[in-house]
Design an enzyme around this catalytic site. Structure first.
Site, PDB file in Angstrom:
ATOM      1  N   PRO A   1      -3.748   7.472 -24.650  1.00 53.03           N
ATOM      2  CA  PRO A   1      -4.071   8.827 -25.088  1.00 53.03           C
ATOM      3  C   PRO A   1      -5.204   9.425 -24.261  1.00 53.03           C
ATOM      4  O   PRO A   1      -6.319   8.927 -24.270  1.00 53.03           O
ATOM      5  CB  PRO A   1      -4.485   8.660 -26.553  1.00 53.03           C
ATOM      6  CG  PRO A   1      -4.118   7.269 -26.930  1.00 53.03           C
ATOM      7  CD  PRO A   1      -4.032   6.482 -25.670  1.00 53.03           C
ATOM      8  N   GLU A   2      -4.891  10.467 -23.527  1.00 49.20           N
ATOM      9  CA  GLU A   2      -5.893  11.249 -22.818  1.00 49.20           C
ATOM     10  C   GLU A   2      -5.800  12.662 -23.405  1.00 49.20           C
ATOM     11  O   GLU A   2      -5.130  12.851 -24.423  1.00 49.20           O
ATOM     12  CB  GLU A   2      -5.594  11.243 -21.308  1.00 49.20           C
ATOM     13  CG  GLU A   2      -5.472   9.836 -20.745  1.00 49.20           C
ATOM     14  CD  GLU A   2      -5.143   9.799 -19.256  1.00 49.20           C
ATOM     15  OE1 GLU A   2      -5.446  10.775 -18.554  1.00 49.20           O
ATOM     16  OE2 GLU A   2      -4.580   8.799 -18.806  1.00 49.20           O
TER      17      GLU A   2
ATOM     18  N   HIS B   1       1.219  -2.850 -37.015  1.00 46.54           N
ATOM     19  CA  HIS B   1      -0.117  -2.678 -36.452  1.00 46.54           C
ATOM     20  C   HIS B   1      -0.887  -1.565 -37.132  1.00 46.54           C
ATOM     21  O   HIS B   1      -1.781  -0.975 -36.528  1.00 46.54           O
ATOM     22  CB  HIS B   1      -0.022  -2.434 -34.947  1.00 46.54           C
ATOM     23  CG  HIS B   1       0.576  -3.591 -34.215  1.00 46.54           C
ATOM     24  ND1 HIS B   1       1.798  -3.531 -33.612  1.00 46.54           N
ATOM     25  CD2 HIS B   1       0.125  -4.851 -34.039  1.00 46.54           C
ATOM     26  CE1 HIS B   1       2.082  -4.720 -33.083  1.00 46.54           C
ATOM     27  NE2 HIS B   1       1.081  -5.528 -33.327  1.00 46.54           N
TER      28      HIS B   1
ATOM     29  N   ARG C   1      -3.992  -2.679 -30.089  1.00 45.03           N
ATOM     30  CA  ARG C   1      -5.095  -3.344 -29.397  1.00 45.03           C
ATOM     31  C   ARG C   1      -6.461  -3.104 -30.004  1.00 45.03           C
ATOM     32  O   ARG C   1      -7.471  -3.584 -29.473  1.00 45.03           O
ATOM     33  CB  ARG C   1      -5.092  -2.945 -27.918  1.00 45.03           C
ATOM     34  CG  ARG C   1      -3.854  -3.495 -27.252  1.00 45.03           C
ATOM     35  CD  ARG C   1      -3.786  -3.243 -25.790  1.00 45.03           C
ATOM     36  NE  ARG C   1      -2.389  -3.330 -25.387  1.00 45.03           N
ATOM     37  CZ  ARG C   1      -1.936  -3.030 -24.184  1.00 45.03           C
ATOM     38  NH1 ARG C   1      -2.767  -2.626 -23.264  1.00 45.03           N
ATOM     39  NH2 ARG C   1      -0.666  -3.144 -23.923  1.00 45.03           N
TER      40      ARG C   1
END
Length: 273
Positions: free
Chosen positions: A2-3, A82, A100
């Site tokens: 994600p940017e 997750h 992560r």
DNA sequence: AGGTCTACCTGAGGGC
DNA sequence: TGCCCTCAGGTAGACC
């Protein structure tokens, strides 16, 4: 990852799901990553904005939830293997999915970013009026760092990450190794315009979803910009402009993709005589 | 000041 | 098939 375009797309999709909702609780078992979340209990969502890669959730009673998606964070409408945190709402729920675990959430008094120093150091929003060439150029020419490092620092422009740094440098035909102070004004102008163009185009297409699909919207929709990548993730494939195989190297500790012919290592050799 | 490395994480993909 | 290894990257922080 994600940017800016992915975070902005997330903001737009979350807005109708969150605006006006009351948060019953933020449920999780990880107080190190998700800070002061008890303060959000019972608060109403009054707005949702974005600064660089941060989502800013305005809450009632002068509070604010600051969310950074990290590398793999995103929202889902249903629980996933997750799911790390659940936004329990007066109507339904939202699931924060983050394989992560690089994502972070802080609930703070509105504007009190003492625990989030990066947020106070961010440069201008590249798609806003605050993004101005004279400032950009002044900062650029003062630095001995390579352009790739400068773009990732969030100072020249907020929200640029690895994908859009590489894509903007390609569009500007500048080597990622070129140092800020080696850049000529015309070249800086190209980079300034390339950043705006590539980010605006990516926002319009809903960001980039890579093959690992780590980034997608709450409803599962992928972005559309990955098909426009000229260099990112294309090592060894032909440059869309000249056909030369795209190179991959490490700059500023990051995988960096570029066309060795369109983005020569030295500034444009000025034709002598 | 800039460069480099490590840590935090875990899934994916390559090599054998 | 399966195991092992490496890589990926946003950010912080140590160290040269």
């Amino acid at each position: 990852m994600p940017e800016l375009p992915e975070v902005e797309t997330t903001r737009r999709r979350l807005l109708p799901l969150l605006l006006g909702r009351r948060i019953l609780a933020l449920d999780h078992g990880d107080p190190k990553r998700y800070r002061h979340t008890e303060k959000a209990r019972g608060k109403r969502v009054e707005g949702l904005s974005r600064r660089g890669k941060f989502l800013l959730l305005e809450l009632s009673e002068g509070l604010e939830a600051v969310i950074h998606l990290g590398m793999t964070g995103g929202f889902r409408l249903e629980r996933t293997p997750h799911t790390r945190l659940v936004f329990r709402l007066d109507q339904g729920a939202l699931f924060f999915h983050d394989p992560r675990r690089f994502g972070r959430i802080w609930v703070v008094e509105r504007g009190d970013y003492r625990e989030i120093p990066l947020l106070t150091r961010l440069g201008p929003e590249p798609l806003s009026e605050d993004f101005r060439f004279p400032t950009f150029w002044e900062e650029l020419r003062r630095s001995a760092k390579p352009l790739k490092a400068l773009l990732l620092e969030q100072r020249l422009a907020a929200g640029v990450g690895n994908i859009y740094a590489d894509e903007a440098l390609f569009r500007a035909r500048l080597s990622p190794f070129l140092k800020g102070k080696e850049v000529e004004k015309e070249e800086a102008k190209r980079l300034f315009l390339a950043l705006k163009a590539v980010l605006a185009e990516a926002v319009a297409l809903g960001g980039s979803t890579l093959s690992d699909r780590s980034y997608q919207q709450p409803d599962g929709l992928p972005g559309g910009f990955q098909e426009r990548h000229a260099v990112y993730g294309r090592a060894g494939l032909p440059c869309p402009a000249c056909g030369t195989p795209i190179a991959k190297d490490v700059v500023a500790g990051r995988g960096t993709h570029f066309c060795p012919r369109c983005q020569p290592q030295r500034p444009r050799p000025r034709s002598k005589r």
